[in-house]
Every structure is written in C-alpha cells, then in structure tokens.
Design an enzyme around this catalytic site. Structure first.
Site, short mmCIF file in Angstrom:
data_model
loop_
_atom_site.label_atom_id
_atom_site.label_comp_id
_atom_site.label_asym_id
_atom_site.label_seq_id
_atom_site.Cartn_x
_atom_site.Cartn_y
_atom_site.Cartn_z
N TYR A 262 6.03 -10.00 7.80
CA TYR A 262 5.86 -8.57 7.96
C TYR A 262 6.18 -8.16 9.39
O TYR A 262 6.00 -8.96 10.33
CB TYR A 262 4.42 -8.15 7.67
CG TYR A 262 4.05 -8.10 6.21
CD1 TYR A 262 4.08 -6.89 5.50
CD2 TYR A 262 3.63 -9.23 5.53
CE1 TYR A 262 3.73 -6.83 4.15
CE2 TYR A 262 3.28 -9.18 4.18
CZ TYR A 262 3.33 -7.98 3.51
OH TYR A 262 2.97 -7.92 2.18
N ASP B 41 0.82 -1.20 0.00
CA ASP B 41 0.00 0.00 0.00
C ASP B 41 0.86 1.26 0.00
O ASP B 41 2.05 1.23 0.29
CB ASP B 41 -0.90 0.04 1.25
CG ASP B 41 -1.91 -1.08 1.28
OD1 ASP B 41 -2.21 -1.65 0.21
OD2 ASP B 41 -2.42 -1.39 2.38
#
Length: 257
Positions: free
Chosen positions: A110, A52
């Site tokens: 992540y 994103d």
C-alpha cells in the site's frame, strides 16, 4: 469453465469500497454489471481484498469464472469500453481452475499520500490527505521502524471480530518527502481492517508530539485500539500492488511509485 485472473486500477472516490453492498454503489457491483454484459452471462467475481469507501487501487486483482470463449485481449478491450472512467482493466490472463484472488495472495503493498502545505492542492483533494503541519521526517521514520516484523496488531485494527488471528508481518515501512508531498509505502503479508490508516494516523500523532517514536512498541504490546492514534482519512490510501509469488515482494522503491 475458464478461470481468468484480472488486474484492475480504480479511483475509489465515488464508491463505497470494493465489496458488494445492498445499499451502496461499489466497485464489485459496477464490475459485475459490465462483465455480465460483455460475457453475456451472470457474473460474480472474487476480489483480492476489501477496500474502504474512498480508498483507491493502482493494482487490484480479481478472478472470474466464465463459459465465454472471448480472448483475453478482447476481454480487456471490451470491458474497458463499458466501464466508467474511474475503473480500468489493466490485464487479463488464463489462470488454473483452483486460482483464488484472495486466498492465493502472498502479500500486498500500500501507499499513503500526504500533501503537506498550508494551501490545499485543488488537483488532489480526493487523492491525497491535506496536512497543514510541518512534517518531521526523521521522527516519523524512526517510529515507523517499530512496525516492521511480525506482531499482534490488535491495537491497529478497527474491528477484529471476523479474523482468526490479528498477527501480521510487515516487511517494510518506508517514508519519503518530496517537496510538499509525503509518500508512505508499506508491504506486508496481510492487513487488518483499517490497519494502515491507523498506523498512518498514529505516525501523524508522533509528528505532532502526542506520541514519541519509542511509544510505538508499547502501543503494539497493549493490543488495545484505544492506545493507538487516530485513523487517517481514506482518500490518501492506495492498494499499490498484490503479490502471488514470494519472489515478487521485494524491490519496489518509493521513487518508482
């Protein structure tokens, strides 16, 4: 034609994510522009993931097919010499003609970084979420345990229309606090759109007693985005590692991050 497997890192602050867009500057567009110059041919790359706007990457993989005979070492040096300071080529190696950075990926890791303090950190304004509330490690860690395993994560997906299945497997979800810093480390076989940011936001809602740790299984079973919590800000999120062999997936500790 050669197929090169390339690892990069980038600071996502100035980019509208990785994937090329017609009306915004992205990491892919920037890479392709400079790769085309160094390789002296039009270049299109295949990334391992979309990220994103504002999301960072400590390790991101792409593959590129090229007719250039440039050695991998010179590729790294040459491309890094052209790229802006917020994108770096980490490594380059020859790959099989069939290698695909996205489809061959076995898993991803992540991290999400939070600065827990009344005072902001001027050195991390775009690199960590500034969170002013006290952080209850035990409650949040207990809630995060419920994410581990294979589940339908529809409740934690902002847009599930373009995926064939919303079932994903989370291998681990670890949380540690070091002074004012909270680090969350998540490993899985894949992630839905905004999935980690919604999981983190929901854990922050647990921290604020909007949910209890025991509510998480019901939220998962609901398969309804409206049942989960907020979406955490993008700038605390980093793609930390990508895995192309099953035996690579274990091993990382938060202390190593």
């Amino acid at each position: 034609m050669r197929n090169l497997k390339v690892m990069i890192a980038y600071r996502g602050t100035k980019y509208h994510g990785f994937q090329r867009q017609s009306n915004a500057v992205t990491v892919q567009e920037t890479l392709e522009k400079h790769l085309s110059k160094v390789l002296n041919e039009p270049i299109s790359i295949t990334g391992c993931s979309r990220t994103d706007t504002g999301v960072h990457a400590n390790q991101f993989c792409f593959n590129v097919k090229t007719n250039s005979v440039i050695p991998c070492r010179n590729f790294v040096r040459g491309v890094n010499g052209e790229l802006p300071d917020d994108i770096s080529i980490l490594s380059c190696e020859e790959a099989s003609p069939e290698f695909h950075a996205r489809f061959d990926c076995k898993g991803k890791e992540y991290i999400y970084k939070i600065h827990c303090s009344e005072s902001k950190n001027p050195f991390a304004s775009d690199l960590m979420l500034h969170y002013r509330r006290p952080f209850n490690e035990d409650a949040v860690r207990e809630a995060a345990k419920h994410f581990v395993g294979t589940h339908d994560f529809s409740s934690f997906c902002a847009d599930c229309t373009n995926v064939s299945t919303t079932v994903r497997t989370i291998y681990s979800f670890d949380i540690e606090k070091y002074g004012d810093a909270v680090i969350m480390l998540v490993k899985g076989d894949g992630f839905l759109y905004n999935m980690i940011r919604i999981m983190v936001g929901t854990l922050l809602d647990v921290n604020e007693n909007r949910f209890s740790a025991d509510d998480i299984p019901d939220i998962i079973r609901a398969r309804d985005r409206l049942k989960a919590g907020r979406t955490a800000m993008a700038h605390g999120l980093y793609l930390n590692r990508v895995f192309y062999r099953e035996d690579e997936i274990g091993g990382t500790k938060i202390a190593d991050v």
